[in-house]
Design a protein around this motif. Structure first.
Motif, PDB file in Angstrom:
ATOM      1  N   VAL A  58     -24.679  -2.132  50.305  1.00 13.98           N
ATOM      2  CA  VAL A  58     -25.810  -3.009  49.960  1.00 13.98           C
ATOM      3  C   VAL A  58     -25.640  -4.410  50.553  1.00 13.98           C
ATOM      4  N   ARG A  59     -24.576  -4.597  51.344  1.00 14.78           N
ATOM      5  CA  ARG A  59     -24.324  -5.868  52.030  1.00 14.78           C
ATOM      6  C   ARG A  59     -24.201  -7.039  51.052  1.00 14.78           C
ATOM      7  N   ARG A  60     -23.379  -6.813  50.053  1.00 11.36           N
ATOM      8  CA  ARG A  60     -23.064  -7.866  49.088  1.00 11.36           C
ATOM      9  C   ARG A  60     -21.548  -7.908  48.910  1.00 11.36           C
ATOM     10  N   SER A  61     -21.026  -8.987  48.346  1.00 12.83           N
ATOM     11  CA  SER A  61     -19.583  -9.138  48.186  1.00 12.83           C
ATOM     12  C   SER A  61     -19.113  -8.494  46.880  1.00 12.83           C
ATOM     13  N   THR A  62     -17.853  -8.061  46.877  1.00 15.93           N
ATOM     14  CA  THR A  62     -17.282  -7.517  45.643  1.00 15.93           C
ATOM     15  C   THR A  62     -17.164  -8.612  44.584  1.00 15.93           C
ATOM     16  N   VAL A  63     -16.906  -9.835  45.025  1.00 15.27           N
ATOM     17  CA  VAL A  63     -16.837 -10.951  44.073  1.00 15.27           C
ATOM     18  C   VAL A  63     -18.180 -11.105  43.364  1.00 15.27           C
ATOM     19  N   GLY A  64     -19.260 -10.998  44.124  1.00  9.91           N
ATOM     20  CA  GLY A  64     -20.590 -11.112  43.540  1.00  9.91           C
ATOM     21  C   GLY A  64     -20.882  -9.987  42.563  1.00  9.91           C
ATOM     22  N   LEU A  68     -21.655 -10.522  38.664  1.00 10.87           N
ATOM     23  CA  LEU A  68     -22.904 -10.044  38.059  1.00 10.87           C
ATOM     24  C   LEU A  68     -22.623  -9.256  36.789  1.00 10.87           C
ATOM     25  N   ARG A  69     -21.566  -8.447  36.799  1.00  7.74           N
ATOM     26  CA  ARG A  69     -21.243  -7.617  35.640  1.00  7.74           C
ATOM     27  C   ARG A  69     -20.838  -8.463  34.440  1.00  7.74           C
ATOM     28  N   ARG A  70     -20.408  -9.693  34.656  1.00 10.86           N
ATOM     29  CA  ARG A  70     -19.982 -10.569  33.559  1.00 10.86           C
ATOM     30  C   ARG A  70     -21.117 -11.418  33.002  1.00 10.86           C
ATOM     31  N   GLN A  71     -22.308 -11.347  33.611  1.00 10.98           N
ATOM     32  CA  GLN A  71     -23.404 -12.222  33.205  1.00 10.98           C
ATOM     33  C   GLN A  71     -24.061 -11.761  31.900  1.00 10.98           C
ATOM     34  N   PRO A  72     -24.693 -12.685  31.163  1.00 17.06           N
ATOM     35  CA  PRO A  72     -25.444 -12.299  29.962  1.00 17.06           C
ATOM     36  C   PRO A  72     -26.544 -11.296  30.324  1.00 17.06           C
ATOM     37  N   GLY A  73     -26.700 -10.284  29.521  1.00 18.59           N
ATOM     38  CA  GLY A  73     -27.717  -9.279  29.783  1.00 18.59           C
ATOM     39  C   GLY A  73     -27.263  -8.181  30.723  1.00 18.59           C
ATOM     40  N   ALA A  74     -25.954  -8.133  31.028  1.00 20.62           N
ATOM     41  CA  ALA A  74     -25.440  -7.140  31.974  1.00 20.62           C
ATOM     42  C   ALA A  74     -24.865  -5.908  31.290  1.00 20.62           C
ATOM     43  N   GLU A  75     -25.105  -5.762  29.987  1.00 23.94           N
ATOM     44  CA  GLU A  75     -24.479  -4.660  29.245  1.00 23.94           C
ATOM     45  C   GLU A  75     -24.902  -3.295  29.804  1.00 23.94           C
ATOM     46  N   GLU A  76     -26.197  -3.109  30.058  1.00 21.76           N
ATOM     47  CA  GLU A  76     -26.667  -1.815  30.563  1.00 21.76           C
ATOM     48  C   GLU A  76     -26.194  -1.594  32.001  1.00 21.76           C
TER      49      GLU A  76
END
Length: 238
Positions: A58-64, A68-76
């Protein structure tokens, strides 16, 4: 009115993956984690079992991705991530089973020169896969318990299978990137040729248009927040 875009609906994924509501983003950036990018990432993760490979697709970084997984609303999103990794590892095991049954071709050298190939079978790997996938037939109805040596061997095999899987995926992704780079280069040349054929006035108008588009993107312009745009959300209540 809130500055945040309206929440996106749950992403539609293949039946083997759970649908999830994408992580809300404050800005709709062209290189950001849009809902469709999040969905493609989860699908790629299920295909490869590898976060690095999925990010490359998807041409994105692993850091990103981890951010993203740590952000609010990322539970699902995080739950879909875990399901995708599990599915990816199942597919890695499928590859191992295929190799246990059909063998692996290895090169044959003579005095430093490649003279052919031969198929190598791993009976130990085959019995390991059979005992864990069909315990009712091969271990008297229950999975065979592994001792310390067996556990170490299982971990070694998993790492080996995963590395081989990632190597294959890397070659595939590199080939895909090569094709995409070639297409991008052709499009750039077409754009340059188009500019050469334009009148100075038309070229100036096009450059002004592109500059305005870049400025809008840098400022996080969104049509539904612009009172002058026909998609402005405020008009719905009028």
């Amino acid at each position: 009115m809130s500055d945040s875009p309206p929440p996106s609906p749950p992403s539609a994924l293949p039946a083997h993956l759970p649908a999830f509501t994408p992580v809300p983003r404050k800005m709709d950036r062209s290189n950001g984690w849009k809902p469709e990018v999040q969905r493609e990432f989860i699908e790629a993760l299920a295909d490869t079992g590898s976060v690095a490979s999925a990010c490359k697709r998807v041409r994105r970084s692993t850091v990103g991705a981890y951010h993203l997984r740590r952000q609010p609303g990322a539970e699902e999103f995080a739950a879909a991530w875990r399901a995708a990794v599990d599915l990816g590892m199942q597919r890695v095991e499928d590859v191992a089973m295929d190799r246990a049954l059909n063998g692996v071709e290895v090169p044959v050298y003579s005095y430093g020169e490649l003279v052919g190939k031969r198929t190598v079978y791993n009976d130990r790997l085959l019995m390991f896969m059979l005992r864990n996938r069909a315990p009712e037939r091969f271990t008297e109805g229950r999975a065979k318990a592994l001792n310390a040596v067996g556990k170490m061997e299982m971990e070694r095999l998993k790492k080996q299978w995963h590395k081989e899987w990632e190597d294959e995926r890397r070659v595939t992704l590199e080939n895909e990137d090569s094709v995409l780079d070639s297409i991008d280069a052709k499009l750039d040349r077409m754009h340059e040729n188009q500019l050469k054929m334009m009148s100075p006035r038309a070229r100036a108008l096009l450059e002004a248009h592109e500059a305005q588009m870049e400025e809008d993107e840098a400022n996080g312009y969104l049509a539904y927040r612009d009172p002058e745009h026909e998609l402005y959300l405020g008009k719905r209540g009028e």
